[in-house]
Design a protein around this motif. Structure first.
Motif, PDB file in Angstrom:
ATOM      1  N   GLU B 164       0.826  -1.208   0.000  1.00  0.00           N
ATOM      2  CA  GLU B 164       0.000   0.000   0.000  1.00  0.00           C
ATOM      3  C   GLU B 164       0.864   1.262   0.000  1.00  0.00           C
ATOM      4  O   GLU B 164       0.620   2.193  -0.765  1.00  0.00           O
ATOM      5  CB  GLU B 164      -0.913   0.006   1.218  1.00  0.00           C
ATOM      6  CG  GLU B 164      -1.859   1.189   1.186  1.00  0.00           C
ATOM      7  CD  GLU B 164      -2.798   1.202   2.380  1.00  0.00           C
ATOM      8  OE1 GLU B 164      -2.954   0.156   3.027  1.00  0.00           O
ATOM      9  OE2 GLU B 164      -3.355   2.276   2.648  1.00  0.00           O
ATOM     10  N   LEU B 165       1.862   1.252   0.843  1.00  0.00           N
ATOM     11  CA  LEU B 165       2.718   2.440   0.900  1.00  0.00           C
ATOM     12  C   LEU B 165       3.440   2.671  -0.427  1.00  0.00           C
ATOM     13  O   LEU B 165       3.611   3.799  -0.862  1.00  0.00           O
ATOM     14  CB  LEU B 165       3.752   2.294   2.018  1.00  0.00           C
ATOM     15  CG  LEU B 165       3.246   2.421   3.442  1.00  0.00           C
ATOM     16  CD1 LEU B 165       4.407   2.330   4.422  1.00  0.00           C
ATOM     17  CD2 LEU B 165       2.512   3.731   3.655  1.00  0.00           C
ATOM     18  N   GLU B 166       3.859   1.582  -1.020  1.00  0.00           N
ATOM     19  CA  GLU B 166       4.615   1.718  -2.263  1.00  0.00           C
ATOM     20  C   GLU B 166       3.722   1.874  -3.482  1.00  0.00           C
ATOM     21  O   GLU B 166       4.200   2.168  -4.572  1.00  0.00           O
ATOM     22  CB  GLU B 166       5.508   0.479  -2.447  1.00  0.00           C
ATOM     23  CG  GLU B 166       6.738   0.478  -1.557  1.00  0.00           C
ATOM     24  CD  GLU B 166       7.798   1.460  -2.077  1.00  0.00           C
ATOM     25  OE1 GLU B 166       8.038   1.494  -3.276  1.00  0.00           O
ATOM     26  OE2 GLU B 166       8.362   2.201  -1.260  1.00  0.00           O
ATOM     27  N   GLY B 167       2.449   1.607  -3.280  1.00  0.00           N
ATOM     28  CA  GLY B 167       1.542   1.700  -4.404  1.00  0.00           C
ATOM     29  C   GLY B 167       1.756   0.601  -5.426  1.00  0.00           C
ATOM     30  O   GLY B 167       1.681   0.831  -6.637  1.00  0.00           O
ATOM     31  N   ILE B 168       2.042  -0.575  -4.928  1.00  0.00           N
ATOM     32  CA  ILE B 168       2.271  -1.701  -5.834  1.00  0.00           C
ATOM     33  C   ILE B 168       1.431  -2.887  -5.349  1.00  0.00           C
ATOM     34  O   ILE B 168       1.021  -2.922  -4.182  1.00  0.00           O
ATOM     35  CB  ILE B 168       3.767  -2.118  -5.841  1.00  0.00           C
ATOM     36  CG1 ILE B 168       4.257  -2.395  -4.410  1.00  0.00           C
ATOM     37  CG2 ILE B 168       4.617  -1.029  -6.481  1.00  0.00           C
ATOM     38  CD1 ILE B 168       5.699  -2.847  -4.327  1.00  0.00           C
TER      39      ILE B 168
END
Lengths: 271, 202
Positions: B164-168
């Motif tokens: 989620e944080l990395e958007g992956i």
């Protein structure tokens, strides 16, 4: 069994990083800075209830939109007529609540018909569909607050400008620059919100001229939106694509992508 | 590219945030934001540290991150505060690194060798050396691998949270983490080979 010395070392390295904590004073410093920034936002944005952005799309497509457009035409006509008198309110109107992308077909219509309650001694006809020349208009590099900005709500005419971010404290990394950067972007965003894409573009030019570094991604996204609001969808899309390509993992990449798509959608309408 | 577009959180923020005014701060809002600072400050600061900033630079950058956040509260009020802070922290760190000459507490290149040669006076000093070596090794990893490794090993986040944080997607996060661990191990091994005494101490 023998413990893998490499694993042991690895664990030690990570543990050392896990245990690292910021200095206790940092919390106080950040709290204080955010309080000051919040206070300044409150001062500048007390009337923030911003109806403009959301209304934009709807207004354009509804019957009321046509009514408003017609009224705007009349108002614009009156303004043009009055212009020789040097009415200071003309730009104010144009900057006011103007649906920021209604310009394509009708240059001087974008302003809403609201009363010219506010003044802004700025060059006339800025609401016209912006041209590249307009965008590159001279910008006060770091002090863009020069002319009083048109504000969306009359009651706010006396509100403090939102740029005194008072981010200044002991931060040795050029706090003044950070405050300036935030101030510039804030004003640009506000100008865009008010429908004054040209002014927003100028402020962004000011940001570039001031060599902003801390918020370049924010500035780029805003630039994309400004370009798109100016009907320069191709450039908006190109910039958005470049941003996404260069920052694929950025949380802002999504927004850039969407702005690019929105720009593409608007392109059909643009001249 | 890719999956970032699937991230739901920026849907609304995308159209709203750039054009809306700074959120006026009510008391409750201000309190909530202070809480956010309290709860996320250390995370943001450590992320900045492992992103290659010196302790002093990380302090300043942390302040910048929260200043940006305080100006963008409308984008924060979606339960994605940490994502926002994380992304902002990485951007600010990258910009600062670009703008400043990297000032670490000790010269990176000297750190590993010194670690093996200099007797460590106390635990604090030892940890500091450990972090220097860690930063040295992390800086040799591709950034996207370094980031997931930090989030997993230092912040103890789950794959889902990392994704989620990395958007992956989680799958991508998992494979990046695998590669990151393997690559880190290799770097560590190489470091040990170069510094035979570094087995017990970094």
């Amino acid at each position: 069994m023998k413990l893998d010395p490499l694993a042991e070392l690895e664990a030690k390295l990570f543990a050392a990083a896990r245990e690292e904590q910021p200095d206790a004073q940092l919390l106080q410093r950040v709290l204080r800075a955010s309080r000051e920034a919040g206070a300044s936002a409150l001062a500048a944005g007390s009337s923030a209830a911003p109806p403009a952005p959301k209304r934009r799309a709807r207004v354009a497509s509804s019957g009321l939109g046509w009514l408003l457009a017609a009224a705007a035409l009349v108002a614009a006509g009156v303004l043009v007529w009055l212009r020789p008198l040097g009415s200071p309110g003309e730009l104010a109107i144009s900057a006011e609540r103007a649906p920021r992308r209604s310009e394509p077909g009708e240059p001087s219509v974008s302003p809403s018909p609201s009363p010219p309650a506010l003044s802004a001694p700025t060059p006339a006809v800025t609401a016209a569909p912006s041209t590249p020349a307009e965008r590159t208009s001279p910008v006060p590099a770091v002090q863009p607050e020069a002319p009083e900005r048109a504000r969306p709500h009359a009651g706010r005419a006396t509100a403090a400008p939102p740029r005194e971010v008072s981010a200044s404290n002991e931060a040795p990394v050029a706090p003044a620059t950070l405050a300036t950067e935030i101030g510039l972007l804030e004003q640009a965003r506000e100008a865009l919100r008010q429908g004054d894409a040209a002014r927003a573009a100028s402020l962004l030019d000011g940001y570039d001229a001031a060599h902003g570094t801390a918020l370049t991604a924010e500035a780029t996204l805003l630039r994309i939106e400004v370009l798109s609001a100016q009907g320069r969808s191709e450039q908006a899309r190109a910039l958005a694509q470049r941003f996404v390509a260069e920052n694929p993992n950025s949380p802002l990449a999504d927004r850039a992508r969407r702005l690019s798509e929105a720009g593409a959608g608007a392109a059909g309408v643009s001249p | 590219m890719r999956s970032a577009s699937e991230r739901p959180e920026s849907e609304p923020a995308a159209s709203v945030s750039p054009s809306s005014a700074p959120a006026p701060t009510s008391d409750a809002d201000a309190r909530a934001f202070s809480e956010l600072i309290r709860s996320e400050l250390a995370f943001v600061w450590r992320v900045l540290r492992r992103a290659g900033l010196s302790s002093a630079d990380a302090d300043d950058a942390t302040q910048q991150v929260f200043l940006v956040a305080s100006r963008r509260r409308e984008a924060l009020a979606r339960g994605k505060e940490r994502s926002f802070l994380y992304g902002t922290a990485l951007r600010i760190a990258a910009n600062l690194r670009r703008g400043l000459s990297r000032r670490r507490e000790a010269p990176e290149s000297a750190a590993p060798a010194a670690a093996s040669a200099v007797p460590l006076a106390d635990e604090v000093f030892e940890r500091r050396r450990a972090r220097e070596l860690l930063d040295e090794l992390l800086s040799q990893l591709p950034e996207e691998l370094s980031r997931v490794l930090v989030l997993s090993e230092i912040e103890g986040l789950t794959l889902a949270a990392i994704a989620e944080l990395e958007g992956i997607p989680s799958g991508t996060a998992a494979s990046r983490l695998r590669r990151a661990r393997a690559a880190f191990r290799e770097l560590l091994q190489a470091h040990r080979d170069r510094n035979p005494f570094a087995g017990s101490l970094p």
